[in-house]
Design an enzyme around this catalytic site. Structure first.
Site, PDB file in Angstrom:
ATOM      1  N   MET A   1      11.030  22.683  13.878  1.00 48.88           N
ATOM      2  CA  MET A   1      10.919  23.620  12.779  1.00 48.88           C
ATOM      3  C   MET A   1      11.608  24.918  13.185  1.00 48.88           C
ATOM      4  O   MET A   1      11.153  25.621  14.080  1.00 48.88           O
ATOM      5  CB  MET A   1       9.442  23.881  12.463  1.00 48.88           C
ATOM      6  CG  MET A   1       9.222  25.065  11.575  1.00 48.88           C
ATOM      7  SD  MET A   1       7.534  25.364  11.023  1.00 48.88           S
ATOM      8  CE  MET A   1       6.613  25.428  12.521  1.00 48.88           C
ATOM      9  N   PRO A   2      12.724  25.253  12.542  1.00 49.30           N
ATOM     10  CA  PRO A   2      13.397  26.517  12.829  1.00 49.30           C
ATOM     11  C   PRO A   2      12.575  27.702  12.328  1.00 49.30           C
ATOM     12  O   PRO A   2      12.033  27.666  11.225  1.00 49.30           O
ATOM     13  CB  PRO A   2      14.706  26.424  12.046  1.00 49.30           C
ATOM     14  CG  PRO A   2      14.862  25.005  11.653  1.00 49.30           C
ATOM     15  CD  PRO A   2      13.494  24.419  11.628  1.00 49.30           C
ATOM     16  N   LEU A   3      12.494  28.727  13.152  1.00 50.33           N
ATOM     17  CA  LEU A   3      11.825  29.972  12.782  1.00 50.33           C
ATOM     18  C   LEU A   3      12.818  31.101  12.984  1.00 50.33           C
ATOM     19  O   LEU A   3      13.313  31.307  14.098  1.00 50.33           O
ATOM     20  CB  LEU A   3      10.581  30.214  13.644  1.00 50.33           C
ATOM     21  CG  LEU A   3       9.923  31.569  13.465  1.00 50.33           C
ATOM     22  CD1 LEU A   3       9.177  31.625  12.142  1.00 50.33           C
ATOM     23  CD2 LEU A   3       8.992  31.878  14.604  1.00 50.33           C
ATOM     24  N   ARG A  39      10.792  22.803   6.180  1.00 48.17           N
ATOM     25  CA  ARG A  39      10.477  23.024   7.596  1.00 48.17           C
ATOM     26  C   ARG A  39      11.074  24.329   8.134  1.00 48.17           C
ATOM     27  O   ARG A  39      10.838  24.692   9.281  1.00 48.17           O
ATOM     28  CB  ARG A  39      10.992  21.857   8.442  1.00 48.17           C
ATOM     29  CG  ARG A  39      10.514  20.492   7.996  1.00 48.17           C
ATOM     30  CD  ARG A  39       9.078  20.228   8.306  1.00 48.17           C
ATOM     31  NE  ARG A  39       8.903  20.178   9.750  1.00 48.17           N
ATOM     32  CZ  ARG A  39       7.740  20.312  10.354  1.00 48.17           C
ATOM     33  NH1 ARG A  39       6.654  20.491   9.652  1.00 48.17           N
ATOM     34  NH2 ARG A  39       7.654  20.262  11.656  1.00 48.17           N
ATOM     35  N   VAL A  41      11.319  28.271   8.451  1.00 51.26           N
ATOM     36  CA  VAL A  41      10.471  29.453   8.278  1.00 51.26           C
ATOM     37  C   VAL A  41      11.337  30.699   8.481  1.00 51.26           C
ATOM     38  O   VAL A  41      12.035  30.814   9.491  1.00 51.26           O
ATOM     39  CB  VAL A  41       9.306  29.466   9.299  1.00 51.26           C
ATOM     40  CG1 VAL A  41       8.474  30.724   9.145  1.00 51.26           C
ATOM     41  CG2 VAL A  41       8.459  28.211   9.155  1.00 51.26           C
TER      42      VAL A  41
END
EC number: 5.3.2.-
Length: 68
Positions: A1-3, A39, A41
């Site tokens: 999940m990229p943030l 996915r 954020v």
């Protein structure tokens, strides 16, 4: 999940501009890295000018000098 955490100096973007930025960053990561948009954020943080510094001076101080 990229943030992704983006810090913006105040005065910041409008609510609409922030929504567009979030959508654009999400689209970029989804397309370029084949990530599901659900996915990704994106966090936008507004930062006061006295909390950001360049060359040992706060942005607040730099702006004050420039306005004289």
């Amino acid at each position: 999940m990229p943030l992704v955490n983006i810090k913006l100096a105040k005065p910041s973007l409008s609510k609409e501009q922030k929504a567009e930025l979030i959508a654009d960053i999400t689209e970029l990561l989804s397309t370029k890295y084949n990530k599901s948009k659900e996915r990704v954020v994106v966090v936008l943080e507004d930062v006061e000018n006295y909390d950001i510094g360049f060359g040992g001076e706060s942005v607040e101080a730099i702006k004050a000098k420039a306005s004289k």
